[in-house]
Design a protein around this motif. Structure first.
Motif, PDB file in Angstrom:
ATOM      1  N   SER A 184       0.552  -1.180   0.041  1.00  0.00           N
ATOM      2  CA  SER A 184      -0.261   0.087  -0.061  1.00  0.00           C
ATOM      3  C   SER A 184       0.875   1.126  -0.037  1.00  0.00           C
ATOM      4  CB  SER A 184      -0.806   0.099   1.135  1.00  0.00           C
ATOM      5  OG  SER A 184      -1.350   1.178   1.614  1.00  0.00           O
ATOM      6  N   VAL A 185       0.276   2.240  -0.364  1.00  0.00           N
ATOM      7  CA  VAL A 185       0.960   3.598  -0.297  1.00  0.00           C
ATOM      8  C   VAL A 185       1.693   4.062   1.240  1.00  0.00           C
ATOM      9  CG1 VAL A 185       0.882   6.264  -0.573  1.00  0.00           C
ATOM     10  CG2 VAL A 185      -0.234   4.703  -2.530  1.00  0.00           C
ATOM     11  N   THR A 186       0.696   3.392   2.286  1.00  0.00           N
ATOM     12  CA  THR A 186       0.705   3.601   3.456  1.00  0.00           C
ATOM     13  C   THR A 186       2.247   2.682   3.769  1.00  0.00           C
ATOM     14  OG1 THR A 186      -1.438   3.683   3.854  1.00  0.00           O
ATOM     15  CG2 THR A 186      -0.010   3.138   5.848  1.00  0.00           C
ATOM     16  N   ASP A 187       2.525   1.677   3.462  1.00  0.00           N
ATOM     17  CA  ASP A 187       3.745   0.738   3.735  1.00  0.00           C
ATOM     18  C   ASP A 187       4.804   1.665   2.855  1.00  0.00           C
ATOM     19  OD1 ASP A 187       1.965  -1.057   4.468  1.00  0.00           O
ATOM     20  OD2 ASP A 187       1.925  -1.868   2.320  1.00  0.00           O
ATOM     21  N   VAL A 188       4.471   2.188   1.842  1.00  0.00           N
ATOM     22  CA  VAL A 188       5.823   2.961   1.362  1.00  0.00           C
ATOM     23  C   VAL A 188       6.217   4.308   1.794  1.00  0.00           C
ATOM     24  CG1 VAL A 188       6.547   4.367  -0.784  1.00  0.00           C
ATOM     25  CG2 VAL A 188       5.024   2.214  -1.216  1.00  0.00           C
ATOM     26  N   ILE A 189       5.089   4.952   2.538  1.00  0.00           N
ATOM     27  CA  ILE A 189       5.441   6.110   3.252  1.00  0.00           C
ATOM     28  C   ILE A 189       6.184   5.828   4.578  1.00  0.00           C
ATOM     29  CG2 ILE A 189       4.491   7.982   4.468  1.00  0.00           C
ATOM     30  CD1 ILE A 189       2.126   8.105   2.364  1.00  0.00           C
ATOM     31  N   ALA A 190       5.583   4.594   5.123  1.00  0.00           N
ATOM     32  CA  ALA A 190       6.134   4.350   6.413  1.00  0.00           C
ATOM     33  C   ALA A 190       7.729   3.887   6.235  1.00  0.00           C
ATOM     34  CB  ALA A 190       5.504   2.965   7.143  1.00  0.00           C
ATOM     35  N   GLY A 191       7.907   3.151   5.122  1.00  0.00           N
ATOM     36  CA  GLY A 191       9.267   2.956   4.991  1.00  0.00           C
ATOM     37  C   GLY A 191      10.195   4.226   4.433  1.00  0.00           C
ATOM     38  N   VAL A 192       9.790   5.037   3.733  1.00  0.00           N
ATOM     39  CA  VAL A 192      10.354   6.480   3.546  1.00  0.00           C
ATOM     40  C   VAL A 192      10.694   6.942   4.956  1.00  0.00           C
ATOM     41  CG1 VAL A 192      10.366   8.550   2.521  1.00  0.00           C
ATOM     42  CG2 VAL A 192       9.665   6.485   1.230  1.00  0.00           C
ATOM     43  N   VAL A 193       9.674   7.226   5.827  1.00  0.00           N
ATOM     44  CA  VAL A 193       9.751   7.865   6.947  1.00  0.00           C
ATOM     45  C   VAL A 193      10.742   7.102   8.058  1.00  0.00           C
ATOM     46  CG1 VAL A 193       8.520   8.357   9.225  1.00  0.00           C
ATOM     47  CG2 VAL A 193       7.527   8.916   6.924  1.00  0.00           C
ATOM     48  N   LEU A 194      10.730   5.932   8.035  1.00  0.00           N
ATOM     49  CA  LEU A 194      11.595   4.999   8.764  1.00  0.00           C
ATOM     50  C   LEU A 194      13.146   5.294   8.395  1.00  0.00           C
ATOM     51  CD1 LEU A 194      12.256   3.043  10.939  1.00  0.00           C
ATOM     52  CD2 LEU A 194      11.896   1.193   9.332  1.00  0.00           C
ATOM     53  N   SER A 195      13.226   5.376   7.120  1.00  0.00           N
ATOM     54  CA  SER A 195      14.552   5.807   6.534  1.00  0.00           C
ATOM     55  C   SER A 195      15.108   7.173   6.876  1.00  0.00           C
ATOM     56  CB  SER A 195      14.599   5.765   4.809  1.00  0.00           C
ATOM     57  OG  SER A 195      14.013   4.499   4.534  1.00  0.00           O
ATOM     58  N   GLY A 196      14.068   8.205   6.979  1.00  0.00           N
ATOM     59  CA  GLY A 196      14.518   9.441   7.275  1.00  0.00           C
ATOM     60  C   GLY A 196      15.002   9.457   8.684  1.00  0.00           C
ATOM     61  N   ILE A 197      14.263   8.783   9.523  1.00  0.00           N
ATOM     62  CA  ILE A 197      14.621   8.756  11.101  1.00  0.00           C
ATOM     63  C   ILE A 197      15.811   8.273  11.212  1.00  0.00           C
ATOM     64  CG2 ILE A 197      13.718   7.897  13.402  1.00  0.00           C
ATOM     65  CD1 ILE A 197      10.785   8.059  12.316  1.00  0.00           C
ATOM     66  N   LEU A 198      16.177   7.093  10.738  1.00  0.00           N
ATOM     67  CA  LEU A 198      17.217   6.080  11.049  1.00  0.00           C
ATOM     68  C   LEU A 198      18.297   6.912  10.342  1.00  0.00           C
ATOM     69  CD1 LEU A 198      16.256   2.569  10.871  1.00  0.00           C
ATOM     70  CD2 LEU A 198      16.735   3.859  12.792  1.00  0.00           C
ATOM     71  N   TYR A 199      18.402   7.783   9.224  1.00  0.00           N
ATOM     72  CA  TYR A 199      19.244   8.372   8.614  1.00  0.00           C
ATOM     73  C   TYR A 199      19.872   9.581   9.407  1.00  0.00           C
ATOM     74  CZ  TYR A 199      22.124  11.102   5.096  1.00  0.00           C
ATOM     75  OH  TYR A 199      22.890  11.954   4.426  1.00  0.00           O
ATOM     76  N   GLN A 200      18.875  10.184  10.444  1.00  0.00           N
ATOM     77  CA  GLN A 200      19.304  11.348  11.257  1.00  0.00           C
ATOM     78  C   GLN A 200      20.212  10.572  12.515  1.00  0.00           C
ATOM     79  OE1 GLN A 200      18.619  14.551  10.969  1.00  0.00           O
ATOM     80  NE2 GLN A 200      17.789  14.007   9.049  1.00  0.00           N
ATOM     81  N   PHE A 201      19.832   9.505  12.905  1.00  0.00           N
ATOM     82  CA  PHE A 201      20.545   8.945  14.178  1.00  0.00           C
ATOM     83  C   PHE A 201      22.028   8.387  13.501  1.00  0.00           C
ATOM     84  CE2 PHE A 201      16.582   8.756  15.995  1.00  0.00           C
ATOM     85  CZ  PHE A 201      16.884   9.102  17.315  1.00  0.00           C
ATOM     86  N   ILE A 202      22.082   7.718  12.378  1.00  0.00           N
ATOM     87  CA  ILE A 202      23.173   6.981  11.892  1.00  0.00           C
ATOM     88  C   ILE A 202      24.175   7.694  11.012  1.00  0.00           C
ATOM     89  CG2 ILE A 202      23.975   5.106  10.485  1.00  0.00           C
ATOM     90  CD1 ILE A 202      21.587   3.365  11.408  1.00  0.00           C
ATOM     91  N   TYR A 203      23.519   8.643  10.068  1.00  0.00           N
ATOM     92  CA  TYR A 203      24.482   9.392   9.268  1.00  0.00           C
ATOM     93  C   TYR A 203      24.737  11.117   9.896  1.00  0.00           C
ATOM     94  CZ  TYR A 203      24.304   5.728   5.877  1.00  0.00           C
ATOM     95  OH  TYR A 203      24.245   4.245   5.399  1.00  0.00           O
ATOM     96  N   VAL A 204      23.516  11.684  10.121  1.00  0.00           N
ATOM     97  CA  VAL A 204      23.703  12.981  10.259  1.00  0.00           C
ATOM     98  C   VAL A 204      24.456  13.239  11.940  1.00  0.00           C
ATOM     99  CG1 VAL A 204      22.396  15.159  10.968  1.00  0.00           C
ATOM    100  CG2 VAL A 204      21.727  13.515   9.107  1.00  0.00           C
ATOM    101  N   ARG A 205      23.889  12.416  13.020  1.00  0.00           N
ATOM    102  CA  ARG A 205      24.591  12.520  14.148  1.00  0.00           C
ATOM    103  C   ARG A 205      25.985  12.108  14.113  1.00  0.00           C
ATOM    104  NH1 ARG A 205      21.851   9.877  19.499  1.00  0.00           N
ATOM    105  NH2 ARG A 205      20.244  11.355  18.909  1.00  0.00           N
TER     106      ARG A 205
END
Length: 219
Positions: A184-205
């Protein structure tokens, strides 16, 4: 001595042991989440047509993940480990979500609008993959994770066309999940959001930490 050097050089292969946690857990969910799960649906799903040709990038995802991961494994240990941390964190969160919030879809077409080799491949995908445990989409999340890793590595830094191709192929994989009615589009959005959150923790930080260390006064 040579074996000892090889073990030291490729000790980051230990991250592959995560598969011993992920696969049994995921297979357990696939076997036991068969009824009584929450249906995932977005109104946008009803406007997205079924397009069987997207089965090509969908299936090539497996080759993309394997080839890209091994490329980083052999060429950029540091970036490989960052990407591994990103993927392992996301896949673990996915397993936890599907355990506490069993979910699935009811989007697959009852019959295909056309008959061709591509719909035959879609039938194979449908038979091999249950329409459960879909939120967030791991096809989406893992594609983004590998895309980040490959486009950050120094060896591809000046390979503009390769980097662009990686981005476009990642986009085609993401689109394939909804056009094949696998997500579903919902699954896709959730995957993108999860990527954005973890990117902040693993790469940006980590970048911010490195920047602070670089500018610390020498005593």
């Amino acid at each position: 001595m040579e074996i000892k050097k090889l073990l030291k050089k490729y000790n980051h292969a230990l991250v592959f042991l995560y598969g011993l946690i992920y696969m049994p857990w995921f297979m357990y969910l696939e076997k036991h989440v068969t009824t009584g799960y929450f249906l995932i649906h977005s109104p946008l799903d009803d406007y997205i047509p079924f397009v069987e040709y997207f089965v090509i990038p969908y299936l090539l995802w497996f080759l993309f993940i394997a080839a890209g991961s091994f490329y980083l494994f052999f060429t950029d240990k540091k970036e490989f480990l960052r990407m591994a941390a990103f993927l392992i964190a996301g896949m673990t969160i996915f397993l936890i979500i599907c355990t506490v919030y069993p979910n699935g879809l009811n989007l697959r077409p009852a019959e295909f609008p056309r008959e061709n080799i591509f719909t035959d491949l879609v039938r194979y995908v449908y038979s091999a993959d249950t329409p459960t445990n879909v939120l967030p989409s791991m096809h989406v999340f893992n594609s983004i994770g590998l895309c980040i890793g490959l486009t950050r590595t120094e060896s591809l830094k000046n390979r503009t066309w390769i980097r662009l191709s990686i981005h476009l192929f990642t986009l085609s994989i993401i689109l394939s999940t909804v056009f094949l009615k696998q997500h579903s589009v919902t699954d896709v959005i959730a995957g993108v959001v999860l990527s954005g959150i973890l990117y902040q923790f693993i790469y940006v930080r980590e970048r911010r930490r490195a920047h602070r260390l670089l500018h610390q006064p020498v005593i």
